[in-house]
Design an enzyme around this catalytic site. Sequence first.
Site, PDB file in Angstrom:
ATOM      1  N   GLU A   1      38.349  46.000  38.139  1.00 54.30           N
ATOM      2  CA  GLU A   1      38.439  45.693  39.570  1.00 54.30           C
ATOM      3  C   GLU A   1      38.846  46.930  40.368  1.00 54.30           C
ATOM      4  OE1 GLU A   1      37.387  43.082  40.878  1.00 54.30           O
ATOM      5  OE2 GLU A   1      37.565  41.403  39.482  1.00 54.30           O
TER       6      GLU A   1
ATOM      7  N   SER B   1      35.501  37.895  45.918  1.00 53.20           N
ATOM      8  CA  SER B   1      36.352  38.826  46.663  1.00 53.20           C
ATOM      9  C   SER B   1      36.960  38.118  47.873  1.00 53.20           C
ATOM     10  CB  SER B   1      35.534  40.070  47.046  1.00 53.20           C
ATOM     11  OG  SER B   1      36.375  41.122  47.464  1.00 53.20           O
TER      12      SER B   1
ATOM     13  N   HIS C   1      34.212  45.913  40.364  1.00 53.15           N
ATOM     14  CA  HIS C   1      34.356  44.831  41.329  1.00 53.15           C
ATOM     15  C   HIS C   1      32.995  44.447  41.904  1.00 53.15           C
ATOM     16  CE1 HIS C   1      36.186  42.322  44.317  1.00 53.15           C
ATOM     17  NE2 HIS C   1      35.677  43.025  45.318  1.00 53.15           N
TER      18      HIS C   1
END
Length: 523
Positions: free
Chosen positions: A328, A213, A430
């Site tokens: 995501e 990330s 995610h």
Amino acid sequence: MRLATWGIVLGVLSVPATAQRVQVQGGSLEGTHVQSAATPVDAFLGIPYATPPLGALRWQPPRAAAAWAGVRKVDRFGARCMQQPLFADMKFRSPGISEDCLTLNIWSPAGAKPGARLPVLFYVHGGGAIAGDGSELRYDGAAMAAQGIVVVTINYRLGAFGFLATNALAAASPTHSAGNYGLLDQAAALAWVRSNVAAFGGDPARITIGGESAGSMSVSVLMTSPLTRTQFAGAIGESGGVMPPTFRPKALVQATRDGDAFTSAAGAPSLAALRAMPAETLLAAQGAQRFRADFIVDGQFLTEAPIDTYAAGRAARVPLLVGANSQEGSWTGILRDQPPTLANYRAGIARLYTDAEALFTLYPAKSDADVPVAATALASDAFLGASTWKWFDLHRRTHQPTYYYYFAHARPAALPPLTNPDVPPIGAVHSAEIEYALGNLDTNPAYAWTADDRRISAVFQGYFTAFIKTGNPNATGLPKWSPAPSGEGVIPRQIVDVKTRSAPFVEQARYEAAVPMLERRVP
């Protein structure tokens, strides 16, 4: 029973035993010997790599840590950098928050000696550059160290403490730059590791930088910065790159304009007043104003937008392993919690993007039943999927070994006391891949891991381990993973799931068309 499980996890990874000493620049360190489930590992926690950025050093580039006399014990994590409690999945072992937070943690195979020349993983945590730290359980380095790797996790300044730019800061800087202090921290930590990792058995010529990330986005810019792009041998990016359509760095003029507005609203009439402001007050202002930690083309860390560096072939000439997850983002972000009907899907796209009809064609749904999957694909690409692909696509064209994964395995339902989402996930959400990739399923007892989960983790960790050691994720016993070609034609990607396999990157054409459209958002 659940509390007992947590206690076992924390105990295995953090109970001191026989101390291990190493000599680094600055003095002698005494770490701790820990017993992982596989092989013994030494841990050195909370090592200062820079002077605490307090007082006049707030919003200054990091300075070298002061030397110390005697033996310094490094058997406890340092404080995490100033942040608000924003993400429920972050399980910290740090004692609290502080501006005195510029520390790093090292795990190495037990008894590793200088000259062992082991490969090194330098890992940058995620959290939107506003939260997170290197003590999080999911980043624990013991499992990778047990594979013969020296693992480093770091802290870096976050939020307004790490990314504020103002005209006063730029004027006071010898380089007339401002912002990116958190990125400069990462560069300083990397420099410290290069200078000292041999003492832990590591090879400074075999450092792989990695992150997830915001950590992945950091890797994408560490590969472009003139301060860092020659300082490592390989790179791993999990879900995110500073690339369109989602992420472009700010120009310094815009960043300083925004920063001046922030400091005015925070009630600081001067730079001196801003530096004198209590950290808790500044943190409260950050939350109240929803400060966004943007990376900046500051002329020092970044001299141009990363997309230009990659396009011109000026980024780090190293192997890259990069990828994204199958979910995501959620379809609810497109439909704004409206029922998943075709009409609501079309309305949601039109509300967000000027090229609504063209995007609907790229992410089609023929019936209401198709909407969750189609809208999830759109939301995922708009958030991180497309920017990660853009990074991959530009780097593969530089004739460097480039490997793309697609993590598609949905983790099991959460166990009490955690609650499961009202809308069940369609794929791998995610950040779900972290524990699998780093071999850390057992650090997260919030899920009832199955035999399939453990097999997937063994494969994914195997790929990471091989890549860190050789620059190639392939190893005996793992499904073959081919690098992407530098030109046109069929591009393979590795689908990581119960049946991990290589498959054509069928979304390549979709991404090429979608990236410019996803940038054209409705004001």
